[in-house]
Write a protein that holds these residues in place. Structure first.
Motif, PDB file in Angstrom:
ATOM      1  N   UNK A 333       0.957  -1.180   0.008  1.00 23.75           N
ATOM      2  CA  UNK A 333       0.144  -0.170   0.081  1.00 23.75           C
ATOM      3  C   UNK A 333       0.922   1.114  -0.020  1.00 23.75           C
ATOM      4  N   UNK A 334       1.700   1.274   0.771  1.00 17.73           N
ATOM      5  CA  UNK A 334       2.928   2.473   0.939  1.00 17.73           C
ATOM      6  C   UNK A 334       3.499   2.679  -0.397  1.00 17.73           C
ATOM      7  N   UNK A 335       3.755   1.453  -1.122  1.00 19.24           N
ATOM      8  CA  UNK A 335       4.573   1.647  -2.266  1.00 19.24           C
ATOM      9  C   UNK A 335       3.550   2.427  -3.441  1.00 19.24           C
ATOM     10  N   UNK A 336       2.396   1.681  -3.468  1.00 20.65           N
ATOM     11  CA  UNK A 336       1.533   2.103  -4.462  1.00 20.65           C
ATOM     12  C   UNK A 336       1.114   3.703  -4.301  1.00 20.65           C
ATOM     13  N   UNK A 337       1.190   4.169  -2.895  1.00 16.43           N
ATOM     14  CA  UNK A 337       0.855   5.682  -2.603  1.00 16.43           C
ATOM     15  C   UNK A 337       1.902   6.378  -2.978  1.00 16.43           C
ATOM     16  N   UNK A 338       3.202   6.177  -2.769  1.00 12.91           N
ATOM     17  CA  UNK A 338       4.280   6.878  -3.217  1.00 12.91           C
ATOM     18  C   UNK A 338       4.567   6.853  -4.745  1.00 12.91           C
ATOM     19  N   UNK A 339       4.173   5.856  -5.454  1.00  7.57           N
ATOM     20  CA  UNK A 339       4.144   6.027  -6.960  1.00  7.57           C
ATOM     21  C   UNK A 339       2.868   6.871  -7.277  1.00  7.57           C
ATOM     22  N   UNK A 340       1.778   6.831  -6.895  1.00 12.79           N
ATOM     23  CA  UNK A 340       0.701   7.775  -6.926  1.00 12.79           C
ATOM     24  C   UNK A 340       1.020   9.260  -6.696  1.00 12.79           C
ATOM     25  N   UNK A 341       1.829   9.475  -5.735  1.00 11.01           N
ATOM     26  CA  UNK A 341       2.441  10.793  -5.225  1.00 11.01           C
ATOM     27  C   UNK A 341       3.159  11.414  -6.181  1.00 11.01           C
ATOM     28  N   UNK A 342       4.157  10.460  -6.727  1.00 16.12           N
ATOM     29  CA  UNK A 342       5.336  10.828  -7.559  1.00 16.12           C
ATOM     30  C   UNK A 342       4.886  11.211  -8.958  1.00 16.12           C
ATOM     31  N   UNK A 343       3.654  10.846  -9.343  1.00 10.97           N
ATOM     32  CA  UNK A 343       3.079  11.174 -10.604  1.00 10.97           C
ATOM     33  C   UNK A 343       2.900  12.536 -11.148  1.00 10.97           C
ATOM     34  N   UNK A 344       3.046  13.161 -11.949  1.00 15.92           N
ATOM     35  CA  UNK A 344       2.662  14.692 -12.003  1.00 15.92           C
ATOM     36  C   UNK A 344       1.286  14.743 -12.026  1.00 15.92           C
ATOM     37  N   UNK A 345       0.690  15.998 -11.761  1.00 18.29           N
ATOM     38  CA  UNK A 345      -0.754  15.964 -11.612  1.00 18.29           C
ATOM     39  C   UNK A 345      -1.519  16.019 -12.859  1.00 18.29           C
ATOM     40  N   UNK A 346      -0.939  16.329 -13.964  1.00 16.20           N
ATOM     41  CA  UNK A 346      -1.550  16.161 -15.366  1.00 16.20           C
ATOM     42  C   UNK A 346      -1.804  14.592 -15.768  1.00 16.20           C
ATOM     43  N   UNK A 347      -1.202  13.805 -15.097  1.00 16.95           N
ATOM     44  CA  UNK A 347      -1.118  12.402 -15.355  1.00 16.95           C
ATOM     45  C   UNK A 347      -2.581  12.085 -15.233  1.00 16.95           C
ATOM     46  N   UNK A 348      -3.262  12.554 -14.271  1.00 18.23           N
ATOM     47  CA  UNK A 348      -4.756  12.303 -14.242  1.00 18.23           C
ATOM     48  C   UNK A 348      -5.571  12.980 -14.699  1.00 18.23           C
ATOM     49  N   UNK A 349      -5.304  13.810 -15.694  1.00 17.91           N
ATOM     50  CA  UNK A 349      -6.260  14.816 -16.751  1.00 17.91           C
ATOM     51  C   UNK A 349      -7.379  14.235 -17.169  1.00 17.91           C
ATOM     52  N   UNK A 350      -7.266  12.807 -17.513  1.00 13.41           N
ATOM     53  CA  UNK A 350      -8.364  12.102 -18.283  1.00 13.41           C
ATOM     54  C   UNK A 350      -9.366  11.348 -17.259  1.00 13.41           C
TER      55      UNK A 350
END
Length: 512
Positions: A333-350
């Motif tokens: 879970x911690x790893x998944x959250x770290x990956x999620x947080x490291x992504x640029x905000x625009x990666x979630x634009x869609x």
């Protein structure tokens, strides 16, 4: 971490979990953006009372206390940061006289579970988890020592749980079932009466607030929030999967594989108490799952009893394997959250909720767009979450304009639209506005929009607010929809009717 550890090793792991857990949770508390629910409850803390619209007042009291030290996210979240560590330590203290190694294992399983280690969002669940555990802990001690004083303390903490969230009524039900199935002994009936009597003043306080405030908690929790209720075949399996997740699949498998030992422990005095404390609420939720989707947070206050039960029922080698799995499970879970947080905000634009993400993560850029209107407009949004979040960052109140929903209507208490009559109101929206939704309530309108990090937001600039039109076309609908108090409920004052409809009743009309 091996499958079998000595008491010394377990003690070292326990201290390490407490220390590193505190540091990690403080980091998360500082890094996570303010959520809509937290910002909404913060409004309660800024205007403390002995009750609030949706729920009993405990989380508002907690946030009022934390506001004495500051309003940074990590400061406000200190109660929930400490929660799982305090409950984990309490589990250890309760069980150490039974078996110190099992006490460490139970505490570690609870503290290292994802829902314990990663939970840094302060909500109504914070209080109900803490006080439900303390109430059950005192009942554990009371049954062990047969002392009336501990029964009284159990009742006091039960009362505080009632002032936290209404799911505490399931703890009351579990106590009643346990009272019925526990072996009889001299004085037990009188002591259980003391337990329930000790909780009554807290319940009375909540009932009195409701009596003087349109029965708002009861209207919301019993009548208004169930629009989507109804049988759906997928809901019971989802509830089963939810519990498998919270138990972890491996621990659930171990419980099944050693079911004889589990059932044997459930027949003992302490095992019976823990089993009832967990199984009775889970059974009620299982029945509700046929018509409601059971939220993960609904069941969390009863899971300490599950880990305590398993730690005393399963053999130690099995518990060691379960603990090792829990470390890897939570680590994923911690790893998944770290990956999620490291992504640029625009990666979630869609992503469908992208505008909500930007709203939480870039509130100051949104507020910059509103600065030219600060002196000449009152501010509002069309929903509680947006209003609460932007109010927190702006350090000024954004009202909720329009009917909104049955949830989180505390703005009905905070905002007085009579005071806006003739004024200009700016309404911040995530969706493009329609003239018919706003035109009838203003002399003139302007629509504007702007973009922040790829998300588009809209502004309605309403000039000359017409309170009387708003009262008849919006507030009267709200009154009939959310404040139609059943006639069998006696009612004192009602803030909504007294403010907007003096001389009218907020009781539901009589059926013909």
């Amino acid at each position: 971490m091996t499958d079998s550890m000595t008491e010394t090793q377990l003690a070292r792991w326990f201290r390490l979990a407490l220390g590193l857990g505190l540091a990690f949770k403080l980091f998360l508390a500082a890094a996570a953006p303010m959520s809509g629910d937290e910002a909404y409850f913060l409004i309660w803390g800024k205007q403390p009372d002995y009750g609030f619209y949706d729920h009993p007042p405990m989380v508002g009291w907690m946030l009022w206390l934390m506001l004495r030290f500051g309003d940074a996210e990590w400061v406000l979240r200190i109660p929930v940061v400490l929660l799982s560590l305090a409950v984990g330590y309490g589990i250890y203290r309760l069980l150490r006289d039974e078996d110190r190694e099992r006490a460490y294992l139970a505490a570690l399983l609870y503290m290292l579970a994802p829902t314990s280690l990663l939970n840094v969002i302060i909500t109504t669940d914070t209080g109900v988890i803490l006080f439900s555990f303390l109430s059950a802990a005192m009942l554990w001690r009371a049954e062990k020592n047969a002392t009336t004083r501990d029964f009284v303390w159990s009742g006091v903490f039960l009362g505080l749980a009632i002032l936290s969230k209404y799911f505490s009524v399931l703890l009351v039900l579990a106590y009643l079932v346990y009272w019925r199935v526990a072996p009889k002994r001299a004085g037990r009936n009188r002591q259980f009466v003391w337990l329930f009597v000790s909780a009554l003043p807290f319940l009375a306080l909540n009932l009195y607030w409701n009596y003087e405030h349109c029965w708002a908690n009861i209207m919301f929790n019993v009548f208004n929030r169930h629009e989507g209720a109804g049988f759906t075949p997928a809901r019971p399996p989802l509830y089963l999967l939810l519990n498998l997740y919270l138990m972890t699949p491996l621990l659930a498998w171990f419980a099944y594989r050693q079911r004889r030992e589990v059932l044997a422990y459930a027949r003992t005095g302490q095992g019976r108490l823990l089993a009832v404390l967990f199984l009775v609420p889970m059974a009620v939720f299982a029945l509700l799952s046929f018509v409601k989707t059971i939220g993960l947070h609904w069941v969390l206050s009863f899971y300490p009893f599950f880990f305590m039960f398993m730690a005393l029922a399963l053999d130690k080698a099995t518990l060691g394997k379960a603990l090792r799995f829990m470390v890897y499970f939570t680590g994923a879970h911690v790893l998944a959250i770290a990956i999620f947080a490291a992504l640029p905000l625009q990666a979630f634009e869609r992503w469908g909720k992208y505008d909500g993400m930007v709203f939480m993560l870039r509130p100051h850029e949104i507020l910059e767009q509103l600065q030219p209107y600060e002196d000449s407009f009152e501010f509002a949004t069309d929903g509680y979450s947006a209003s609460a979040i932007i109010s927190y960052h702006a350090r000024r109140n954004f009202a909720v304009f329009g009917e909104a929903s049955s949830h989180a209507r505390h703005d009905d208490i905070v905002t007085d639209f009579r005071q806006f009559d003739g004024k200009n109101i700016l309404i911040l929206l995530k969706k493009e506005p329609e003239f018919d939704h706003y035109g009838p309530y203003f002399k003139s309108l302007e629509f504007k929009h702007f973009t922040v990090s790829g998300a588009t937001y809209y502004i309605v600039l309403g000039h000359g607010f017409d309170y009387r039109a708003y009262r008849e076309k919006v507030l009267r609908v709200v009154k009939d929809k959310y404040y139609a108090v059943p006639r069998w409920l006696p009612m004192g004052d009602c803030y909504f009717c007294d403010k907007y409809f003096p001389g009218e009743t907020c009781h539901a009309p009589e059926r013909k």
